[in-house]
Design a protein around this motif. Structure first.
Motif, PDB file in Angstrom:
ATOM      1  N   PHE A 106      76.654  99.210  30.956  1.00 55.59           N
ATOM      2  CA  PHE A 106      77.781  98.717  31.746  1.00 55.59           C
ATOM      3  C   PHE A 106      78.433  99.822  32.585  1.00 55.59           C
ATOM      4  O   PHE A 106      78.961  99.546  33.660  1.00 55.59           O
ATOM      5  N   ILE A 107      78.385 101.046  32.118  1.00 50.89           N
ATOM      6  CA  ILE A 107      78.881 102.152  32.948  1.00 50.89           C
ATOM      7  C   ILE A 107      77.969 102.324  34.157  1.00 50.89           C
ATOM      8  O   ILE A 107      78.437 102.414  35.300  1.00 50.89           O
ATOM      9  N   MET A 131      74.736 111.354  35.440  1.00 55.95           N
ATOM     10  CA  MET A 131      75.598 111.218  36.609  1.00 55.95           C
ATOM     11  C   MET A 131      74.883 111.533  37.920  1.00 55.95           C
ATOM     12  O   MET A 131      75.457 111.361  38.991  1.00 55.95           O
ATOM     13  N   ALA A 132      73.633 111.969  37.864  1.00 56.51           N
ATOM     14  CA  ALA A 132      72.894 112.322  39.082  1.00 56.51           C
ATOM     15  C   ALA A 132      72.855 111.196  40.118  1.00 56.51           C
ATOM     16  O   ALA A 132      72.977 111.470  41.317  1.00 56.51           O
ATOM     17  N   ASN A 188      84.388 108.879  29.835  1.00 50.36           N
ATOM     18  CA  ASN A 188      83.623 107.931  29.021  1.00 50.36           C
ATOM     19  C   ASN A 188      82.138 107.999  29.344  1.00 50.36           C
ATOM     20  O   ASN A 188      81.299 107.905  28.453  1.00 50.36           O
ATOM     21  N   ALA A 189      81.804 108.139  30.609  1.00 49.01           N
ATOM     22  CA  ALA A 189      80.395 108.259  30.993  1.00 49.01           C
ATOM     23  C   ALA A 189      79.774 109.483  30.320  1.00 49.01           C
ATOM     24  O   ALA A 189      78.660 109.409  29.788  1.00 49.01           O
ATOM     25  N   ASP A 190      80.489 110.596  30.331  1.00 53.04           N
ATOM     26  CA  ASP A 190      80.004 111.805  29.661  1.00 53.04           C
ATOM     27  C   ASP A 190      79.885 111.570  28.153  1.00 53.04           C
ATOM     28  O   ASP A 190      78.902 111.961  27.523  1.00 53.04           O
ATOM     29  N   ARG A 191      80.875 110.924  27.611  1.00 47.07           N
ATOM     30  CA  ARG A 191      80.901 110.640  26.174  1.00 47.07           C
ATOM     31  C   ARG A 191      79.678 109.831  25.739  1.00 47.07           C
ATOM     32  O   ARG A 191      79.105 110.068  24.682  1.00 47.07           O
ATOM     33  N   PHE A 192      79.277 108.885  26.593  1.00 48.10           N
ATOM     34  CA  PHE A 192      78.138 108.036  26.268  1.00 48.10           C
ATOM     35  C   PHE A 192      76.835 108.542  26.893  1.00 48.10           C
ATOM     36  O   PHE A 192      75.848 107.844  26.937  1.00 48.10           O
ATOM     37  N   LYS A 193      76.884 109.781  27.386  1.00 53.17           N
ATOM     38  CA  LYS A 193      75.692 110.473  27.894  1.00 53.17           C
ATOM     39  C   LYS A 193      75.001 109.734  29.039  1.00 53.17           C
ATOM     40  O   LYS A 193      73.778 109.603  29.072  1.00 53.17           O
ATOM     41  N   VAL A 194      75.817 109.254  29.987  1.00 51.64           N
ATOM     42  CA  VAL A 194      75.286 108.620  31.187  1.00 51.64           C
ATOM     43  C   VAL A 194      74.887 109.712  32.170  1.00 51.64           C
ATOM     44  O   VAL A 194      75.673 110.632  32.434  1.00 51.64           O
ATOM     45  N   THR A 206      78.910 110.854  44.670  1.00 48.11           N
ATOM     46  CA  THR A 206      80.287 110.732  45.167  1.00 48.11           C
ATOM     47  C   THR A 206      81.263 110.726  44.000  1.00 48.11           C
ATOM     48  O   THR A 206      82.277 111.432  44.026  1.00 48.11           O
ATOM     49  N   ILE A 207      80.968 109.949  42.983  1.00 48.48           N
ATOM     50  CA  ILE A 207      81.824 109.912  41.793  1.00 48.48           C
ATOM     51  C   ILE A 207      81.925 111.306  41.187  1.00 48.48           C
ATOM     52  O   ILE A 207      83.022 111.772  40.860  1.00 48.48           O
TER      53      ILE A 207
END
Length: 160
Positions: A78-79, A124-125, A116-122, A129-130
């Motif tokens: 969902f992220i 980011m590449a 949260n994205a970092d926490r759930f190991k998403v 922009t984000i």
């Protein structure tokens, strides 16, 4: 609903992030958290709602407990889905920050969601922009001292 955030201010208890932010905007308008231009203001609200209503609720602890063993994958799904849409929105609105070159309500929503994205190991590449906006925001002292990793109730493994 026994959820955070809640803010007791001016003799009233407020809940829900955007309601709190808009109350502060209306009662303490400096610094402004919403752009003056009506179109930019609407875009700021779209981004904020996208994060707080479309992405973040699906990673609440109550939801993840209900999902059970697959909660990490659930949160990542969902992220990523939300960030794909958010990346496109931000490519149209971003300057130094989410909506132009002034910090807005959208930025207040972005930083915890990237946490949260970092926490759930998403990964980011796919979201340059984000990532760029989050990095710009994290250069500001206000975002450094209020970062989710520095809150008293942050689990030890997530603390800065």
């Amino acid at each position: 609903m026994l959820q955070v955030p809640a803010l007791r201010i001016d003799g009233v208890t407020l809940s829900q992030s955007l309601a709190i932010i808009e109350y502060l905007e209306e009662t303490r308008p400096s610094p402004a958290l919403l752009p003056r231009d009506p179109v930019q203001r609407a875009r700021c609200r779209i981004i904020s709602d996208h994060i707080t209503s479309g992405i973040q609720p699906l990673q609440n602890l109550a939801v993840l407990k209900k999902v059970g063993d697959g909660s990490q994958e659930w949160a990542q799904h969902f992220i990523r889905r939300g960030f794909q849409a958010l990346e496109q929105l931000l490519q149209e609105t971003a300057g130094r920050y989410c909506v132009g070159d002034e910090v807005t309500m959208a930025d207040l929503c972005l930083v915890p969601q990237v946490f949260n994205a970092d926490r759930f190991k998403v990964d980011m590449a796919p979201y340059p922009t984000i990532s760029r906006l989050n990095q710009s925001l994290m250069e500001l002292e206000a975002f450094q001292v209020t970062h989710p990793s520095r809150q008293p109730d942050t689990p030890p493994e997530l603390r800065a």
